[in-house]
Design a protein around this motif. Structure first.
Motif, PDB file in Angstrom:
ATOM      1  N   ALA A 120       0.854  -1.186   0.000  1.00 20.79           N
ATOM      2  CA  ALA A 120       0.000   0.000   0.000  1.00 20.79           C
ATOM      3  C   ALA A 120       0.887   1.231   0.000  1.00 20.79           C
ATOM      4  O   ALA A 120       2.058   1.164   0.374  1.00 20.79           O
ATOM      5  N   LYS A 203      -3.261  -1.052  -2.665  1.00 16.77           N
ATOM      6  CA  LYS A 203      -4.095  -0.127  -1.903  1.00 16.77           C
ATOM      7  C   LYS A 203      -3.396   1.231  -1.869  1.00 16.77           C
ATOM      8  O   LYS A 203      -2.163   1.300  -1.854  1.00 16.77           O
ATOM      9  N   LEU A 351      -6.402   1.527   5.839  1.00 13.80           N
ATOM     10  CA  LEU A 351      -6.032   0.686   4.698  1.00 13.80           C
ATOM     11  C   LEU A 351      -6.649  -0.705   4.814  1.00 13.80           C
ATOM     12  O   LEU A 351      -7.024  -1.316   3.796  1.00 13.80           O
ATOM     13  N   TRP A 356      -8.102  -5.236  -1.808  1.00 10.98           N
ATOM     14  CA  TRP A 356      -6.903  -5.216  -2.636  1.00 10.98           C
ATOM     15  C   TRP A 356      -7.274  -5.084  -4.109  1.00 10.98           C
ATOM     16  O   TRP A 356      -8.229  -5.674  -4.568  1.00 10.98           O
TER      17      TRP A 356
END
Length: 365
Positions: A120, A203, A351, A356
């Protein structure tokens, strides 16, 4: 719960800090050169015209950019790069921006040897007075262990993008504040688009402290894909900061009155303050669309913040159903110093509320 005395101490610290930074002759106040004349008129018109179309903007992919990168340092596990790109603002905005702000600068700290789709990245936006990459890199650095990268954007009017006549963080004109916000939004959306399509992050998110948090909320509202959205110690509108919070003592009200009086006689300071509230209502995030995934928005606010009143934080939470507010004990200044771990926990939790994504391609060197 915190005792009343300790709570007051945090609030007093905000005022002591502000008295030293904003109410001495060490620096000029905000907007010492007035409203910005034709630039402000142009920006007001542009932004007012945008409001009915903000929902459409949310559906449109941001402008593509191709930053030029250089490696600052590299280890076996991580890498820090710095990059530049031409701001993706349209021609009208480019002409209004000072030449020093035309080239955007970013720092990019990311883990190595991890597939992009399993990583991420969060774009960190600048709060008032944050001219360098360092503080935000320190905030994001420990998150490398959780495969979370950090992208830090240098704001227009800040750092190497600061106009030659501007001293420190004190913007010269009210129009500069709107320009800073508009260009920050465009640049941030393009950076997120680059992270998602070129690097292939699974992400992405956006965060910021104080002024940076307002911009993060706007970016999160307008981005076409779901984001982690993390406004820290932030109001729902710049009008709150400059008309209600401590920054009202750092504003050149008399210079603004004199500037207005050049076009209209008998202007009072109260009329000037009303004009400021009207102009800065253009930064009210509750007028923006609800983000794609408001459940992934986490606000961190302080119990005794002299800059940001509690009601302002709650207004945006109410406008975004499913979003969350987390309270830390402290004021604006003390929370900025003491609660980085709370900010990091909010980032990871936000997050975790995203699905995903599959990457489209890997980063191109």
């Amino acid at each position: 719960m915190v005792s009343g005395n300790l709570g007051s101490l945090h609030y007093i610290l905000d005022h002591v800090y502000a008295a030293f930074v904003h109410r001495t002759k060490l620096s000029t106040p905000f907007f010492s050169r007035g409203w910005g004349g034709n630039k402000l008129d142009l920006l007001e018109t542009m932004i007012q015209q945008l409001f009915p179309d903000l929902g459409k903007i949310q559906k449109i992919p941001p402008t593509s950019i191709q930053p030029r990168w250089r490696t600052v340092w590299e280890t076996k596990s991580s890498c820090l790069r710095e990059g530049t790109f031409q701001t993706p603002c349209d021609e009208q905005l480019m002409n209004a921006l000072p030449p020093e702000s035309h080239t955007a600068r970013v720092a990019f700290l990311f883990p190595k040897s991890v597939p992009p789709q399993k990583m991420a990245c969060v774009v960190h936006l600048a709060g008032t007075g944050d001219h360098t990459f360092d503080r935000r890199l320190r905030l994001g650095g420990p998150l490398l262990k959780q495969n979370i990268a950090t992208m830090v954007l240098e704001s227009p009017f800040y750092g190497k993008r600061r106009p030659i006549l501007q001293r420190g963080s004190k913007l010269l004109c009210v129009s500069d504040l709107l320009l800073l916000g508009r260009s920050t939004i465009e640049e941030s959306r393009s950076l997120l688009h680059w992270l998602e399509t070129e690097f292939g992050f699974g992400k992405t998110g956006v965060c910021g402290l104080s002024m940076g948090g307002v911009h993060a909320a706007m970016v999160g509202s307008l981005h076409p894909r779901p984001l982690a959205i993390l406004p820290f110690l932030s109001p729902h509108s710049a009008a709150v900061a400059f008309c209600e919070g401590i920054l009202k003592h750092a504003t050149a009200w008399e210079a603004l009155r004199e500037d207005a009086a050049g076009q209209k006689t008998s202007v009072t300071l109260e009329q000037v303050r009303e004009r400021m509230r009207s102009v800065l209502s253009l930064t009210d995030v509750t007028r923006f669309p609800i983000p794609r995934n408001p459940q992934a928005a986490i606000f961190v606010a302080a119990t005794d913040d002299g800059y940001i009143p509690k009601h302002s934080v709650l207004e945006l939470q109410k406008a975004w159903p499913g979003s969350e507010v987390r309270w830390v004990i402290g004021g604006h200044v003390s929370s900025f110093i003491l609660h980085n771990d709370v900010f990091r926990k909010a980032i990871t939790d936000s997050l975790d509320r995203l699905e995903w994504r599959e990457p489209s391609s890997m980063m191109k060197d």
